[in-house]
Design an enzyme around this catalytic site. Structure first.
Site, PDB file in Angstrom:
ATOM      1  N   LYS A  66       0.857  -1.196   0.000  1.00  0.00           N
ATOM      2  CA  LYS A  66       0.000   0.000   0.000  1.00  0.00           C
ATOM      3  C   LYS A  66       0.891   1.243   0.000  1.00  0.00           C
ATOM      4  CE  LYS A  66      -2.288   3.214   2.819  1.00  0.00           C
ATOM      5  NZ  LYS A  66      -2.022   4.188   1.816  1.00  0.00           N
ATOM      6  N   GLY A 103       6.920   5.689   7.815  1.00  0.00           N
ATOM      7  CA  GLY A 103       6.009   6.831   7.871  1.00  0.00           C
ATOM      8  C   GLY A 103       6.213   7.594   9.167  1.00  0.00           C
ATOM      9  N   GLY A 112       2.921   4.991  13.036  1.00  0.00           N
ATOM     10  CA  GLY A 112       3.742   3.844  13.450  1.00  0.00           C
ATOM     11  C   GLY A 112       3.304   3.301  14.796  1.00  0.00           C
ATOM     12  N   GLU A 118      10.022   2.257  10.469  1.00  0.00           N
ATOM     13  CA  GLU A 118      11.020   3.285  10.139  1.00  0.00           C
ATOM     14  C   GLU A 118      10.282   4.614  10.189  1.00  0.00           C
ATOM     15  OE1 GLU A 118      14.131   2.517   9.641  1.00  0.00           O
ATOM     16  OE2 GLU A 118      13.938   0.352   9.351  1.00  0.00           O
ATOM     17  N   CYS A 127      13.489  11.915   5.720  1.00  0.00           N
ATOM     18  CA  CYS A 127      13.538  11.493   7.124  1.00  0.00           C
ATOM     19  C   CYS A 127      14.909  11.815   7.708  1.00  0.00           C
ATOM     20  CB  CYS A 127      13.236  10.015   7.235  1.00  0.00           C
ATOM     21  SG  CYS A 127      14.165   9.034   6.072  1.00  0.00           S
ATOM     22  N   GLU A 141       9.358  16.879  14.870  1.00  0.00           N
ATOM     23  CA  GLU A 141       9.648  16.777  13.433  1.00  0.00           C
ATOM     24  C   GLU A 141       8.742  17.735  12.657  1.00  0.00           C
ATOM     25  OE1 GLU A 141       8.433  13.318  11.010  1.00  0.00           O
ATOM     26  OE2 GLU A 141      10.507  13.243  10.303  1.00  0.00           O
TER      27      GLU A 141
HETATM   28  P1  NAD Z   1       2.257   8.789   7.295  1.00  0.00           P
HETATM   29  O1  NAD Z   1       2.565   8.096   8.583  1.00  0.00           O
HETATM   30  O2  NAD Z   1       1.165   9.772   7.287  1.00  0.00           O
HETATM   31  O3  NAD Z   1       1.854   7.688   6.177  1.00  0.00           O
HETATM   32  C1  NAD Z   1       2.729   6.683   5.747  1.00  0.00           C
HETATM   33  C2  NAD Z   1       1.920   5.561   5.105  1.00  0.00           C
HETATM   34  O4  NAD Z   1       1.163   4.904   6.114  1.00  0.00           O
HETATM   35  C3  NAD Z   1       0.907   6.017   4.069  1.00  0.00           C
HETATM   36  O5  NAD Z   1       0.811   5.041   3.048  1.00  0.00           O
HETATM   37  C4  NAD Z   1      -0.381   6.105   4.877  1.00  0.00           C
HETATM   38  O6  NAD Z   1      -1.534   5.993   4.082  1.00  0.00           O
HETATM   39  C5  NAD Z   1      -0.221   4.919   5.808  1.00  0.00           C
HETATM   40  N1  NAD Z   1      -0.890   5.035   7.105  1.00  0.00           N
HETATM   41  C6  NAD Z   1      -1.002   6.159   7.884  1.00  0.00           C
HETATM   42  N2  NAD Z   1      -1.646   5.864   9.025  1.00  0.00           N
HETATM   43  C7  NAD Z   1      -1.907   4.530   9.000  1.00  0.00           C
HETATM   44  C8  NAD Z   1      -2.553   3.630   9.902  1.00  0.00           C
HETATM   45  N3  NAD Z   1      -3.039   4.039  11.074  1.00  0.00           N
HETATM   46  N4  NAD Z   1      -2.646   2.336   9.556  1.00  0.00           N
HETATM   47  C9  NAD Z   1      -2.130   1.893   8.387  1.00  0.00           C
HETATM   48  N5  NAD Z   1      -1.550   2.696   7.477  1.00  0.00           N
HETATM   49  C10 NAD Z   1      -1.424   3.995   7.790  1.00  0.00           C
HETATM   50  O7  NAD Z   1       3.624   9.409   6.769  1.00  0.00           O
HETATM   51  P2  NAD Z   1       3.874  10.306   5.465  1.00  0.00           P
HETATM   52  O8  NAD Z   1       3.346  11.684   5.702  1.00  0.00           O
HETATM   53  O9  NAD Z   1       3.428   9.570   4.253  1.00  0.00           O
HETATM   54  O10 NAD Z   1       5.478  10.344   5.437  1.00  0.00           O
HETATM   55  C11 NAD Z   1       6.249  11.231   6.176  1.00  0.00           C
HETATM   56  C12 NAD Z   1       6.825  10.543   7.400  1.00  0.00           C
HETATM   57  O11 NAD Z   1       7.588   9.410   7.006  1.00  0.00           O
HETATM   58  C13 NAD Z   1       7.798  11.440   8.151  1.00  0.00           C
HETATM   59  O12 NAD Z   1       7.562  11.331   9.525  1.00  0.00           O
HETATM   60  C14 NAD Z   1       9.164  10.857   7.804  1.00  0.00           C
HETATM   61  O13 NAD Z   1      10.171  11.095   8.759  1.00  0.00           O
HETATM   62  C15 NAD Z   1       8.837   9.409   7.682  1.00  0.00           C
HETATM   63  N6  NAD Z   1       9.846   8.688   6.904  1.00  0.00           N
HETATM   64  C16 NAD Z   1      10.711   7.879   7.589  1.00  0.00           C
HETATM   65  C17 NAD Z   1      11.703   7.204   6.902  1.00  0.00           C
HETATM   66  C18 NAD Z   1      12.664   6.290   7.630  1.00  0.00           C
HETATM   67  O14 NAD Z   1      13.282   5.459   6.986  1.00  0.00           O
HETATM   68  N7  NAD Z   1      12.822   6.406   8.950  1.00  0.00           N
HETATM   69  C19 NAD Z   1      11.806   7.349   5.505  1.00  0.00           C
HETATM   70  C20 NAD Z   1      10.903   8.181   4.843  1.00  0.00           C
HETATM   71  C21 NAD Z   1       9.919   8.852   5.567  1.00  0.00           C
END
Ligand code: NAD
Length: 491
Positions: A173, A226, A231, A248, A282, A382
């Site tokens: 997804k 995410g 998470g 992550e 990130c 963040e």
């Molecule tokens: P997000 O958490 O909003 O969403 C990430 C993904 O998870 C999306 O596909 C979203 O639809 C899904 N999602 C969100 N809530 C969910 C839930 N409750 N259950 C299941 N799926 C869910 O994050 P974003 O805005 O897409 O990305 C930005 C974040 O990602 C930042 O915090 C960034 O630091 C982090 N990030 C971390 C890394 C790493 O390797 N540590 C790499 C890239 C991005």
């Protein structure tokens, strides 16, 4: 307009509800594609397909799985330019970074394909004669891969490549902000010959598709990248079902400039680390810690260089920084700028949404610098945008304390010519990654990637760690004595 379906059991289909959503260009507002909005029923169908194909895929020799992954890498390479443009159009990073995103996917798939000929276990001695002991790696089953928008080719490739080479089948997804890039990646795997059902993609919202993947009983392993809030929720739901979860998450990465640093080098690193991808990595540098002896010099030059950054159409190669990825992201970043001002940080430059002319069609924010003090929200939470907080310190110990005194720990960096301080910092910085005399960004795919504290739950992606995330270890005892032998503990 382009239409993107779900990919289930080797076929592109509409969502069972027939619902769709649009993906748009954050620089222009142009609608790029209409995509299928899947739901729980679609996740069940994807899990059915993944379950059905698992046995054959698991038995398919790992080097042969590697050939398919290598083929996908080679198609990505052929299409790198157009796919890089797709990243830029859908996500907003500048074109060189859009191509860099695709390149990272190529690098990783080429690297991980080779695991098909390694997948190493151990062999060791036995307490008993005529007995051999070893471990082998086995796939975990069906893996749920949930990804963000900021690296729409690289992050999914890290997950899919590693899960697939290890013999797992996948329900994927992607973020709803970058479904077009995700569909292009899946199409490439299809063209490379991935068998039906082995890789399935269900686009749609976090609340429906994301949660259905987390809840689906047959998906025993989740790989999530995410934000921390998502998470945490996923971890808590999945733990009730005793699922294996790799997280992550976000970070608040510090870059330290010591008094003996090469200032020219440090400045380049700061600008690239803070404003590359409009601060939406990130690993982005979001806190700059500067020794008091070089503070004025750094600030003078940094302000000049920051004001000179060209913000605009990310497809234009002369542009340094594009938009942030959409209205929610824009609102969040502007809100943090407001918080910074209200909590007493000094706004040195930037801070505003750009609205005039073509800027008005997209989500452009000026590169922003704050003079701040440790402890403010903008120095601890963040932001994920083009906002850099600068903090002055007077000793190495103070710099390490400030760097570590946050809830996150993904990347970190120190600029110094003192080899002793550099080595001490490797020991002292609480982060999964430390750079010496380089910015906080710049991962290489053959090394493990991940963070400490709230940045995750101990998982690492890429490098040799990638296989560990997606395999179980089976311990094997082979007795060739021809009689019942008992291990010491059983005698
Ligand atoms: P997000 O958490 O909003 O969403 C990430 C993904 O998870 C999306 O596909 C979203 O639809 C899904 N999602 C969100 N809530 C969910 C839930 N409750 N259950 C299941 N799926 C869910 O994050 P974003 O805005 O897409 O990305 C930005 C974040 O990602 C930042 O915090 C960034 O630091 C982090 N990030 C971390 C890394 C790493 O390797 N540590 C790499 C890239 C991005």
């Amino acid at each position: 307009m382009r239409e993107c379906g779900l990919f289930i059991n080797g076929e592109w289909t509409a969502a069972s509800s027939r619902d769709t959503f649009e993906t748009t260009n954050p620089a222009t507002g142009e609608v790029l594609a209409r995509c299928a909005a899947g739901n729980e029923e679609d996740v069940v169908k994807a899990a059915d397909a993944a379950a059905k194909s698992f046995g054959d895929w698991k038995r398919f020799p790992a080097p042969k799985r590697g050939e398919i992954i290598l083929k996908a890498a080679s198609i990505l390479r052929q299409q790198k330019k157009s796919l890089g443009e797709m990243v830029t159009r859908e996500m907003g990073k500048v074109i060189a970074e859009g191509e860099g995103d695709v390149q990272e996917a190529i690098d990783f798939l080429e690297y991980i394909a080779g695991e098909g000929r390694r997948m190493l276990g151990e062999t060791t001695t036995s307490e008993l004669p005529n007995k051999r002991c070893m471990t082998v790696r086995q796939p975990v089953g069906i893996v749920g891969c949930i990804t963000p928008w900021n690296f729409p080719f690289a992050v999914p490739s890290w997950k899919l490549g590693a899960a697939l080479i290890a013999g797992n089948t996948v329900v994927f997804k992607p973020s709803s902000l970058t479904p077009l890039c995700a569909a292009a990646l899946v199409e490439i795997f299809q063209e490379a010959g991935i068998p039906p059902g082995v890789l399935n993609m269900v686009t749609g919202s976090a609340q429906t598709v994301g949660q259905a993947i987390v809840e689906e009983e047959r998906i025993r392993t989740l790989s999530f990248t995410g934000g921390v809030a998502a998470g945490r929720e996923i971890y808590s739901r999945a733990s009730k079902k005793l699922k294996r979860v790799a997280l992550e998450l976000g970070s608040k990465n510090p870059l330290i400039v010591m008094e003996d640093a090469d200032i020219d080098l440090a400045l380049e690193g700061i600008l690239f680390g803070a404003f590359g991808t409009a601060g939406q990595r990130c690993t982005a540098t979001s806190r700059l810690l500067v020794h008091e002896k070089v503070y004025s010099e750094i600030m003078d030059r940094l302000v000049r260089r920051t004001k000179a950054l060209k913000v605009g159409d990310p497809l234009d190669p002369s542009v340094d920084m594009g938009p942030v990825c959409g209205p929610e992201q824009e609102l969040k970043v502007l809100n943090y700028i407001d918080i910074g001002v209200k909590e007493g940080a000094r706004l040195v430059c930037g801070g505003k949404k750009l609205k005039e002319g073509d800027y008005g069609k997209g989500f452009f924010i000026e590169p922003t610098l704050f003079e701040a003090r440790h402890g403010l929200r903008i120095t601890k939470e963040e932001i994920f945008g083009p906002v850099l907080s600068v903090i002055k310190f007077s000793s190495y110990e103070e710099a390490i304390h400030v760097a570590n005194d946050v809830d996150y720990g993904l990347s970190s960096s120190i600029y110094t010519r003192d080899i002793n301080k550099a080595y001490r910092a490797i020991d002292d910085l609480e982060a999964g990654i430390t750079y010496i005399n380089a910015p906080t960004i710049g991962a290489e795919v053959h090394l493990p990637f991940g963070g400490v504290k709230n940045t995750g739950n101990g998982a690492r992606e890429a490098g040799t760690a990638a296989i560990a995330e997606f395999t179980e270890i089976k311990t094997v005892f082979i007795d060739y004595s021809g009689k019942l032998q008992k291990a010491q503990i059983e005698r």
